[in-house]
Structures are given as C-alpha cells and as structure tokens.
Write a protein that holds these residues in place. Structure first.
Motif, PDB file in Angstrom:
ATOM      1  N   ILE A  25      75.328  59.967  51.991  1.00 53.74           N
ATOM      2  CA  ILE A  25      76.639  59.555  51.484  1.00 53.74           C
ATOM      3  C   ILE A  25      77.042  58.238  52.143  1.00 53.74           C
ATOM      4  CG2 ILE A  25      79.111  60.132  51.493  1.00 53.74           C
ATOM      5  CD1 ILE A  25      78.168  63.120  51.207  1.00 53.74           C
ATOM      6  N   ALA A  26      76.771  58.108  53.435  1.00 51.97           N
ATOM      7  CA  ALA A  26      77.079  56.865  54.152  1.00 51.97           C
ATOM      8  C   ALA A  26      76.271  55.694  53.590  1.00 51.97           C
ATOM      9  CB  ALA A  26      76.801  57.040  55.641  1.00 51.97           C
ATOM     10  N   VAL A  27      75.011  55.940  53.251  1.00 48.93           N
ATOM     11  CA  VAL A  27      74.184  54.891  52.644  1.00 48.93           C
ATOM     12  C   VAL A  27      74.811  54.446  51.325  1.00 48.93           C
ATOM     13  CG1 VAL A  27      71.946  54.426  51.546  1.00 48.93           C
ATOM     14  CG2 VAL A  27      72.030  55.562  53.771  1.00 48.93           C
ATOM     15  N   GLU A  28      75.260  55.397  50.530  1.00 47.16           N
ATOM     16  CA  GLU A  28      75.912  55.084  49.255  1.00 47.16           C
ATOM     17  C   GLU A  28      77.158  54.233  49.473  1.00 47.16           C
ATOM     18  OE1 GLU A  28      75.752  57.894  45.330  1.00 47.16           O
ATOM     19  OE2 GLU A  28      76.424  58.775  47.195  1.00 47.16           O
ATOM     20  N   ARG A  32      77.964  50.173  48.390  1.00 48.66           N
ATOM     21  CA  ARG A  32      79.164  49.726  47.657  1.00 48.66           C
ATOM     22  C   ARG A  32      79.826  48.526  48.325  1.00 48.66           C
ATOM     23  NH1 ARG A  32      82.307  55.093  47.121  1.00 48.66           N
ATOM     24  NH2 ARG A  32      80.393  56.176  47.498  1.00 48.66           N
ATOM     25  N   GLU A  33      79.540  48.356  49.619  1.00 51.91           N
ATOM     26  CA  GLU A  33      80.090  47.224  50.387  1.00 51.91           C
ATOM     27  C   GLU A  33      79.060  46.095  50.506  1.00 51.91           C
ATOM     28  OE1 GLU A  33      83.236  47.019  51.410  1.00 51.91           O
ATOM     29  OE2 GLU A  33      83.672  48.997  50.564  1.00 51.91           O
ATOM     30  N   HIS A  55      68.142  55.240  43.853  1.00 57.04           N
ATOM     31  CA  HIS A  55      69.262  54.302  43.730  1.00 57.04           C
ATOM     32  C   HIS A  55      69.891  53.939  45.066  1.00 57.04           C
ATOM     33  CE1 HIS A  55      71.298  58.155  44.114  1.00 57.04           C
ATOM     34  NE2 HIS A  55      72.419  57.499  44.336  1.00 57.04           N
ATOM     35  N   LEU A  56      69.484  54.638  46.134  1.00 57.03           N
ATOM     36  CA  LEU A  56      70.113  54.427  47.440  1.00 57.03           C
ATOM     37  C   LEU A  56      69.471  53.332  48.286  1.00 57.03           C
ATOM     38  CD1 LEU A  56      70.701  58.132  48.553  1.00 57.03           C
ATOM     39  CD2 LEU A  56      72.392  56.498  47.688  1.00 57.03           C
ATOM     40  N   ALA A 128      81.466  47.912  60.246  1.00 55.34           N
ATOM     41  CA  ALA A 128      82.903  47.657  60.069  1.00 55.34           C
ATOM     42  C   ALA A 128      83.411  48.192  58.728  1.00 55.34           C
ATOM     43  CB  ALA A 128      83.212  46.158  60.211  1.00 55.34           C
ATOM     44  N   ILE A 129      82.896  49.365  58.345  1.00 58.33           N
ATOM     45  CA  ILE A 129      83.362  50.043  57.134  1.00 58.33           C
ATOM     46  C   ILE A 129      83.414  51.548  57.395  1.00 58.33           C
ATOM     47  CG2 ILE A 129      82.547  48.306  55.482  1.00 58.33           C
ATOM     48  CD1 ILE A 129      80.103  50.070  54.955  1.00 58.33           C
ATOM     49  N   PRO A 130      84.310  52.266  56.729  1.00 56.19           N
ATOM     50  CA  PRO A 130      84.339  53.724  56.875  1.00 56.19           C
ATOM     51  C   PRO A 130      83.152  54.348  56.131  1.00 56.19           C
ATOM     52  CG  PRO A 130      86.028  53.016  55.337  1.00 56.19           C
ATOM     53  CD  PRO A 130      85.394  51.771  55.885  1.00 56.19           C
ATOM     54  N   LEU A 131      82.476  55.252  56.796  1.00 58.79           N
ATOM     55  CA  LEU A 131      81.304  55.910  56.194  1.00 58.79           C
ATOM     56  C   LEU A 131      81.483  57.421  56.059  1.00 58.79           C
ATOM     57  CD1 LEU A 131      78.477  54.005  58.122  1.00 58.79           C
ATOM     58  CD2 LEU A 131      79.250  53.621  55.769  1.00 58.79           C
TER      59      LEU A 131
END
Length: 133
Positions: A25-28, A32-33, A55-56, A128-131
């Motif tokens: 889920i974190a990879v996804e 997106r970022e 797709h990941l 620097a993103i929420p995972l």
C-alpha cells in the motif's frame, strides 16, 4: 520537498514479511507522488514478482538476470539506472545489514528493515509523504 525520488525494496525478508500488505500500500501511495519504485532481489533469473504487483514497480532487478548480486555496488547502480535516477536519489530497504551497507556505499540511502512499522516510519521521513492509514 522530497529529495528521494526512488524506492527500492528487497523481496525476501521485506516484501515477504508479515504485514507486507502495508508495504505494498505504501508503494502505491509513493507512486501516486511520482516516486519511482523497484524490487531488487538476489533471486535467480527465472524469478518474477506476483503478476498482481505489476502496476506497483517500475523495475525488477534480480541477480540471476543481471549477473551481479547484493552487496556488490554494481547491482545498486544498475537498479538506479533502471529507474532513470542517480543512486543518491534512491532509498533501499533490506533486512540484511550487509546489503544496506552495500547500497549506502553505492550512494543510496539505506534502511535496515526490522519490522514493517519501523520501515514505514523511516520511509515517511525520507520520502516526506504519508504512507500509512
């Protein structure tokens, strides 16, 4: 602003760890970022990740296919190149300290995976993103 633009994960011991669904889920979320993603494994050349992961990941690099294995610097450089990035733009996650040191010696940021929770905490800081949640 995030300086790390590539996320490279080991398969065995990281993506096979209990709770690895959270890592996927974190990879996804990272993708997106606009974070480039790869699997780097010392598996043989016949190994491939599960099809549903297609797709990941932007790249899958294996020792069997490349002819070089972790912790040799060449495999980390190859992986960064496959992502179209410099090694210093990538963070590498592995459960074996020797492989993390190899990645760091090649110029990547290394994260020693000991649990899904601590790995996600470190990656949130580095990317620097929420995972999570």
């Amino acid at each position: 602003m995030c300086l790390v633009r590539g996320l490279v994960l080991d398969f065995g011991g990281v993506l096979t760890d209990s709770g690895s669904e959270e890592l996927l889920i974190a990879v996804e979320r990272a993708r997106r970022e606009d974070i480039r993603t790869a699997i780097l494994s010392n598996a043989d050349g016949r190994w491939a990740p599960p099809r549903e992961w297609g797709h990941l990941f932007d790249a899958v690099v294996t020792s069997g296919a490349s002819g070089v294995a972790k912790p040799d610097a060449e495999i980390y450089l190859l992986t960064a190149s496959e992502l179209g990035l410099e090694p210093g733009d990538c963070v590498f996650v592995d459960d074996l300290p020797v492989n993390v040191r190899g990645a760091a010696a090649a110029g990547m940021v290394g994260v020693h995976h000991t649990s899904v929770e601590t790995t996600l905490q470190e990656l949130e800081i580095l990317l620097a993103i929420p995972l999570r949640g």
